[in-house]
Design an enzyme around this catalytic site. Structure first.
Site, short mmCIF file in Angstrom:
data_model
loop_
_atom_site.label_atom_id
_atom_site.label_comp_id
_atom_site.label_asym_id
_atom_site.label_seq_id
_atom_site.Cartn_x
_atom_site.Cartn_y
_atom_site.Cartn_z
NE ARG A 76 -23.67 18.44 3.14
CZ ARG A 76 -23.28 19.29 2.17
NH1 ARG A 76 -22.03 19.69 2.13
NH2 ARG A 76 -24.14 19.71 1.28
CE1 TYR A 108 -28.74 17.06 -12.18
CE2 TYR A 108 -28.50 18.42 -14.14
CZ TYR A 108 -28.89 18.27 -12.83
OH TYR A 108 -29.46 19.33 -12.15
N PRO A 131 -34.16 25.81 -13.18
CG PRO A 131 -33.16 26.05 -11.09
CD PRO A 131 -33.93 25.07 -11.92
#
Ligand SMILES: NC(=O)c1ccc[n+]([C@@H]2O[C@H](COP(=O)([O-])OP(=O)(O)OC[C@H]3O[C@@H](n4cnc5c(N)ncnc54)[C@H](OP(=O)(O)O)[C@@H]3O)[C@@H](O)[C@H]2O)c1
Length: 257
Positions: free
Chosen positions: A38, A156, A186
Site C-alpha cells: 500500500r 499460520y 511476539p
C-alpha cells in the site's frame, strides 16, 4: 551498536509492527527503506518520519511474494541505498482460522507465499551484499506461533515454525561471516493482524483484543531495536515477547467487563 546512519530495510512497513519499527529506527537516526504493497500508507509514513526525524527515507511498493520484482528492486538499488545494514523481515499475515479439514487452500497459499517464500525472496536478495561486506543483521519477525501450535492455527503456525527454523538455519550458515540473525517472536499484538485474518470482519477482529491488554506495535519495535543495538560480539537469537496477560498462545487473562 549505534543505529545512526545505518541503512535499515523494513518489509510490511505500511501498518502495525513494521510501521512502528520504521518510526523507532528513524528516531535513532537510521536511514529507512520502507516496503509494502500500500503505497499511499508508505508515503504518509515516510513524510512523517522525514519531518519528525530529518532522516533519509525511501518508500517503495513491493510485494514480497513477487520474486522477480524483489530481485529487480534490490538489484537496481542505487549506491547510497545498496549497502543494507539491517533487514527486518516483518511482512506477514494470517488468513482464516479453521480446522485443517475445513481450511481454505487459497488462505494457506497466501500465508505460505508471504510468510515463508516472501521472507526468503527478500533475504536471498539482501544477504549476498551483507556477506560480501562482512557485516549485517537480519531480524525476522516470528511469533509465539513458531514455538507452539493452537487450535485452528495450523498453517499460520506452520509458517511461523518455518520462520523459526530458518532463523536457526541462517545463523548456522552465516556463522563467521559477520552477519547476525535474530528473531523477535511476539505473542498477541494489537494491529490490523486480526482484521486481515478475518478478511475484514472488524467486529470479529475487535473481539480478539476485548478485555485483554495486548502488546502494542511499539513494544515489538523496541525489542527489534534492542536486537539491532547489541555490541558486535553479542547476538539475540530468539526473543519471545509476550503480553503480561498471555502465558501461552491460547492462555489469556481477560478482564471481566
Ligand atoms: N499482531 C500479532 O498478534 C502478531 C503476533 C506475532 C507475530 N506477528 C507477525 O508480525 C508481522 C507484522 O504483523 P502485524 O501484526 O503488524 O500485522 P499488520 O498490521 O496487518 O501489518 C502487516 C504488514 O505486512 C504487510 N504485508 C502483508 N503482505 C505483504 C506482501 N505480500 N508484501 C509486502 N508486504 C506485505 C502489510 O502491508 P501491505 O498490506 O500494505 O502490503 C502490513 O504492512 C507479521 O509477520 C505477523 O505474522 C503478529
Amino acid at each position: 551498536m549505534k543505529i545512526e546512519g545505518k541503512t535499515v530495510v523494513i518489509t510490511g512497513a505500511s501498518a502495525g509492527i513494521g510501521r512502528a519499527c520504521g518510526k523507532a529506527f528513524a528516531a535513532e537516526g537510521a536511514r529507512c527503506l520502507l516496503l509494502a504493497r500500500r503505497g499511499e500508507r508508505l508515503a504518509e509514513l515516510a513524510a512523517e518520519i522525514r519531518e519528525r526525524h530529518g532522516v533519509e527515507v525511501l518508500d517503495t511498493v513491493l510485494d514480497v511474494r513477487d520474486r522477480r520484482a524483489v530481485e529487480s528492486f534490490f538489484g537496481t538499488l542505487d549506491g547510497g541505498w545498496a549497502a543494507i545494514d539491517i533487514l527486518v523481515n516483518n511482512a506477514g499475515l494470517a488468513r482464516g482460522l479453521a480446522p485443517i479439514h475445513e481450511g481454505d487452500p487459497c488462505d494457506w497459499d497466501e500465508m505460505i507465499d508471504t510468510n515463508v517464500r516472501g521472507l526468503l525472496n527478500v533475504t536471498r536478495a539482501v544477504l549476498p551484499g551483507m556477506v560480501r561486506r562482512g557485516a549485517g543483521h537480519v531480524i525476522n519477525i516470528g511469533s509465539i506461533a513458531g514455538h507452539e501450535v493452537y487450535p485452528s492455527g495450523n498453517v499460520y503456525c506452520a509458517t511461523k515454525h518455518a520462520v523459526a527454523a530458518l532463523t536457526r538455519a541462517m545463523g548456522i550458515d552465516l556463522l563467521g561471516t559477520g552477519v547476525r540473525v535474530s528473531s523477535v517472536d511476539p505473542g498477541m499484538v494489537e494491529t490490523e493482524f486480526s482484521a486481515v485474518r478475518f478478511h475484514g470482519d472488524e467486529a470479529r477482529a475487535r473481539a480478539v483484543y476485548e478485555g485483554f491488554a495486548a502488546l502494542r506495535p511499539e513494544d515489538v519495535a523496541e525489542a527489534v531495536l534492542f536486537c539491532a543495538t547489541r555490541p558486535p560480539h553479542a547476538n539475540v537469537r530468539e526473543l519471545i515477547l509476550m503480553p503480561s496477560a498471555q502465558a501461552a498462545a491460547v492462555h489469556l487473562h481477560r478482564e471481566a467487563r
